[in-house]
Scaffold this motif. Structure first.
Motif, PDB file in Angstrom:
ATOM      1  N   ARG A 246       0.828  -1.202   0.000  1.00 30.64           N
ATOM      2  CA  ARG A 246       0.000   0.000   0.000  1.00 30.64           C
ATOM      3  C   ARG A 246       0.868   1.260   0.000  1.00 30.64           C
ATOM      4  O   ARG A 246       0.654   2.180  -0.794  1.00 30.64           O
ATOM      5  CB  ARG A 246      -0.942  -0.001   1.203  1.00 30.64           C
ATOM      6  N   ASN A 247       1.868   1.298   0.870  1.00 34.79           N
ATOM      7  CA  ASN A 247       2.727   2.470   0.959  1.00 34.79           C
ATOM      8  C   ASN A 247       3.542   2.694  -0.310  1.00 34.79           C
ATOM      9  O   ASN A 247       3.699   3.830  -0.765  1.00 34.79           O
ATOM     10  CB  ASN A 247       3.655   2.362   2.176  1.00 34.79           C
ATOM     11  N   LEU A 248       4.059   1.620  -0.893  1.00 34.86           N
ATOM     12  CA  LEU A 248       4.831   1.777  -2.127  1.00 34.86           C
ATOM     13  C   LEU A 248       3.949   2.205  -3.296  1.00 34.86           C
ATOM     14  O   LEU A 248       4.365   3.011  -4.134  1.00 34.86           O
ATOM     15  CB  LEU A 248       5.583   0.488  -2.451  1.00 34.86           C
ATOM     16  N   LYS A 249       2.725   1.670  -3.358  1.00 31.57           N
ATOM     17  CA  LYS A 249       1.802   2.088  -4.430  1.00 31.57           C
ATOM     18  C   LYS A 249       1.479   3.574  -4.325  1.00 31.57           C
ATOM     19  O   LYS A 249       1.404   4.270  -5.334  1.00 31.57           O
ATOM     20  CB  LYS A 249       0.509   1.266  -4.380  1.00 31.57           C
ATOM     21  N   LEU A 250       1.284   4.053  -3.097  1.00 28.60           N
ATOM     22  CA  LEU A 250       1.017   5.479  -2.915  1.00 28.60           C
ATOM     23  C   LEU A 250       2.195   6.328  -3.396  1.00 28.60           C
ATOM     24  O   LEU A 250       2.000   7.353  -4.053  1.00 28.60           O
ATOM     25  CB  LEU A 250       0.712   5.782  -1.447  1.00 28.60           C
ATOM     26  N   GLN A 251       3.411   5.913  -3.090  1.00 29.69           N
ATOM     27  CA  GLN A 251       4.596   6.659  -3.533  1.00 29.69           C
ATOM     28  C   GLN A 251       4.710   6.672  -5.050  1.00 29.69           C
ATOM     29  O   GLN A 251       4.969   7.715  -5.662  1.00 29.69           O
ATOM     30  CB  GLN A 251       5.874   6.022  -2.973  1.00 29.69           C
ATOM     31  N   VAL A 252       4.515   5.504  -5.660  1.00 23.57           N
ATOM     32  CA  VAL A 252       4.655   5.401  -7.116  1.00 23.57           C
ATOM     33  C   VAL A 252       3.537   6.168  -7.816  1.00 23.57           C
ATOM     34  O   VAL A 252       3.779   6.866  -8.809  1.00 23.57           O
ATOM     35  CB  VAL A 252       4.703   3.920  -7.551  1.00 23.57           C
ATOM     36  N   ASP A 253       2.313   6.080  -7.313  1.00 18.68           N
ATOM     37  CA  ASP A 253       1.204   6.848  -7.896  1.00 18.68           C
ATOM     38  C   ASP A 253       1.481   8.346  -7.818  1.00 18.68           C
ATOM     39  O   ASP A 253       1.265   9.075  -8.788  1.00 18.68           O
ATOM     40  CB  ASP A 253      -0.118   6.541  -7.184  1.00 18.68           C
ATOM     41  N   ASP A 254       1.953   8.793  -6.672  1.00 16.65           N
ATOM     42  CA  ASP A 254       2.284  10.206  -6.516  1.00 16.65           C
ATOM     43  C   ASP A 254       3.368  10.628  -7.500  1.00 16.65           C
ATOM     44  O   ASP A 254       3.287  11.691  -8.112  1.00 16.65           O
ATOM     45  CB  ASP A 254       2.740  10.469  -5.073  1.00 16.65           C
ATOM     46  N   TYR A 255       4.364   9.781  -7.683  1.00 21.91           N
ATOM     47  CA  TYR A 255       5.445  10.084  -8.618  1.00 21.91           C
ATOM     48  C   TYR A 255       4.925  10.176 -10.048  1.00 21.91           C
ATOM     49  O   TYR A 255       5.282  11.098 -10.797  1.00 21.91           O
ATOM     50  CB  TYR A 255       6.532   9.010  -8.509  1.00 21.91           C
ATOM     51  N   VAL A 256       4.079   9.226 -10.446  1.00 25.17           N
ATOM     52  CA  VAL A 256       3.531   9.228 -11.808  1.00 25.17           C
ATOM     53  C   VAL A 256       2.710  10.492 -12.049  1.00 25.17           C
ATOM     54  O   VAL A 256       2.844  11.148 -13.095  1.00 25.17           O
ATOM     55  CB  VAL A 256       2.683   7.955 -12.059  1.00 25.17           C
ATOM     56  N   VAL A 257       1.884  10.864 -11.103  1.00 29.53           N
ATOM     57  CA  VAL A 257       1.045  12.056 -11.251  1.00 29.53           C
ATOM     58  C   VAL A 257       1.907  13.312 -11.318  1.00 29.53           C
ATOM     59  O   VAL A 257       1.685  14.190 -12.154  1.00 29.53           O
ATOM     60  CB  VAL A 257       0.015  12.139 -10.094  1.00 29.53           C
ATOM     61  N   ARG A 258       2.919  13.409 -10.456  1.00 31.23           N
ATOM     62  CA  ARG A 258       3.795  14.591 -10.489  1.00 31.23           C
ATOM     63  C   ARG A 258       4.595  14.658 -11.779  1.00 31.23           C
ATOM     64  O   ARG A 258       4.800  15.736 -12.335  1.00 31.23           O
ATOM     65  CB  ARG A 258       4.749  14.588  -9.286  1.00 31.23           C
ATOM     66  N   LYS A 259       5.068  13.516 -12.277  1.00 44.02           N
ATOM     67  CA  LYS A 259       5.836  13.495 -13.520  1.00 44.02           C
ATOM     68  C   LYS A 259       4.971  13.898 -14.710  1.00 44.02           C
ATOM     69  O   LYS A 259       5.459  14.533 -15.639  1.00 44.02           O
ATOM     70  CB  LYS A 259       6.409  12.106 -13.779  1.00 44.02           C
ATOM     71  N   ALA A 260       3.701  13.506 -14.685  1.00 45.67           N
ATOM     72  CA  ALA A 260       2.800  13.838 -15.798  1.00 45.67           C
ATOM     73  C   ALA A 260       2.548  15.338 -15.846  1.00 45.67           C
ATOM     74  O   ALA A 260       2.472  15.928 -16.925  1.00 45.67           O
ATOM     75  CB  ALA A 260       1.493  13.078 -15.652  1.00 45.67           C
ATOM     76  N   GLY A 261       2.405  15.952 -14.704  1.00 51.86           N
ATOM     77  CA  GLY A 261       2.184  17.393 -14.660  1.00 51.86           C
ATOM     78  C   GLY A 261       0.723  17.764 -14.857  1.00 51.86           C
ATOM     79  O   GLY A 261      -0.113  16.952 -15.265  1.00 51.86           O
ATOM     80  N   ALA A 262       0.427  19.014 -14.587  1.00 54.33           N
ATOM     81  CA  ALA A 262      -0.956  19.503 -14.653  1.00 54.33           C
ATOM     82  C   ALA A 262      -1.473  19.561 -16.084  1.00 54.33           C
ATOM     83  O   ALA A 262      -2.664  19.349 -16.327  1.00 54.33           O
ATOM     84  CB  ALA A 262      -1.050  20.879 -14.002  1.00 54.33           C
ATOM     85  N   ASP A 263      -0.611  19.855 -17.057  1.00 57.47           N
ATOM     86  CA  ASP A 263      -1.055  19.962 -18.447  1.00 57.47           C
ATOM     87  C   ASP A 263      -1.597  18.636 -18.965  1.00 57.47           C
ATOM     88  O   ASP A 263      -2.629  18.597 -19.635  1.00 57.47           O
ATOM     89  CB  ASP A 263       0.096  20.423 -19.348  1.00 57.47           C
ATOM     90  N   VAL A 264      -0.899  17.559 -18.660  1.00 54.68           N
ATOM     91  CA  VAL A 264      -1.336  16.236 -19.123  1.00 54.68           C
ATOM     92  C   VAL A 264      -2.633  15.841 -18.427  1.00 54.68           C
ATOM     93  O   VAL A 264      -3.556  15.305 -19.054  1.00 54.68           O
ATOM     94  CB  VAL A 264      -0.234  15.183 -18.870  1.00 54.68           C
ATOM     95  N   GLN A 265      -2.731  16.099 -17.131  1.00 52.11           N
ATOM     96  CA  GLN A 265      -3.904  15.688 -16.371  1.00 52.11           C
ATOM     97  C   GLN A 265      -5.156  16.484 -16.720  1.00 52.11           C
ATOM     98  O   GLN A 265      -6.261  16.033 -16.476  1.00 52.11           O
ATOM     99  CB  GLN A 265      -3.617  15.824 -14.877  1.00 52.11           C
TER     100      GLN A 265
ATOM    101  N   ALA B 287      -1.026   4.395 -16.527  1.00 50.24           N
ATOM    102  CA  ALA B 287       0.350   4.318 -16.039  1.00 50.24           C
ATOM    103  C   ALA B 287       0.385   3.985 -14.549  1.00 50.24           C
ATOM    104  O   ALA B 287       1.226   3.194 -14.102  1.00 50.24           O
ATOM    105  CB  ALA B 287       1.079   5.626 -16.315  1.00 50.24           C
ATOM    106  N   SER B 288      -0.530   4.566 -13.788  1.00 49.56           N
ATOM    107  CA  SER B 288      -0.598   4.257 -12.356  1.00 49.56           C
ATOM    108  C   SER B 288      -0.956   2.798 -12.130  1.00 49.56           C
ATOM    109  O   SER B 288      -0.416   2.147 -11.230  1.00 49.56           O
ATOM    110  CB  SER B 288      -1.616   5.155 -11.661  1.00 49.56           C
ATOM    111  N   GLY B 289      -1.874   2.275 -12.945  1.00 48.65           N
ATOM    112  CA  GLY B 289      -2.252   0.868 -12.826  1.00 48.65           C
ATOM    113  C   GLY B 289      -1.106  -0.070 -13.148  1.00 48.65           C
ATOM    114  O   GLY B 289      -0.888  -1.074 -12.458  1.00 48.65           O
ATOM    115  N   ILE B 290      -0.351   0.262 -14.186  1.00 47.45           N
ATOM    116  CA  ILE B 290       0.808  -0.558 -14.550  1.00 47.45           C
ATOM    117  C   ILE B 290       1.858  -0.495 -13.447  1.00 47.45           C
ATOM    118  O   ILE B 290       2.424  -1.517 -13.061  1.00 47.45           O
ATOM    119  CB  ILE B 290       1.386  -0.100 -15.904  1.00 47.45           C
TER     120      ILE B 290
END
Length: 185
Positions: free
Chosen positions: A53-72, A84-87
């Protein structure tokens, strides 16, 4: 009368001493299990559901931050971030096993650990891995949270978090160096 007072005080001091030494004992047992490549012993000191659970939260946060607001902000971009978060979550599920955790703690890839290590001049002999866990910086974050920080192969800090569960201490989080300067997962 004084004996009756001394006995509970002695028991309290021993219990506090055990609680203070508990994370060091657990961390040392984890380190020895990693060095011996004893996955059964390692599994006894890891809370796998909490760690996943903790590692998934870290990786999800990283993916979202890397994508940036423009992509989201676009529908297609938000869909891509979700995929990408699911993968990445699937990769975390695959890696959070006794073999995967042991490899991460040794600083090796899972395949490297599963295949028996590096190859030396003698193709039948494997190269020993350095004990990176031996030179950790320890510290209590609270009465029920203890951290041990080591340097990864590339010099990034890797923090192992042990949490108290009753009288036991278990590995519940690994703080990965997924800062803004990280290039890959």
């Amino acid at each position: 009368m004084k004996k009756w007072i001394a006995l509970p005080v002695l028991v309290a001091v021993l219990l506090l001493g055990y609680l203070a030494a508990g994370p060091f004992i657990a961390y040392n047992a984890i380190r020895e299990a990693v060095q011996a490549q004893d996955t059964a012993e390692l599994a006894e000191h890891v809370d796998f559901p909490e760690l996943r659970r903790n590692l998934k939260l870290q990786v999800d946060d990283y993916v979202v931050r890397k994508a940036g607001a423009d992509v989201q902000s676009s529908l297609l971009g938000a869909f891509a971030v979700r995929i990408a978060s699911g993968i990445a979550g699937g990769m975390v599920d695959t890696m959070v096993t006794p073999v995967g955790i042991g490899a991460l703690m040794e600083g090796r890839s899972v395949w490297h650990r599963a295949s028996g290590g590096g190859i030396t001049d003698n193709t039948y002999e494997t190269a020993p891995t350095p004990d990176r866990l031996q030179e950790a910086d320890y510290g209590f974050e609270s009465l029920s949270r203890f951290t041990a920080t080591v340097q990864s192969e590339d010099g990034q800090p890797l923090t192992f978090v042990l949490s108290r569960q009753g009288l036991e201490w278990k590995l519940t989080d690994i703080r990965l160096p997924l800062g803004s300067d990280a290039e890959s997962l």
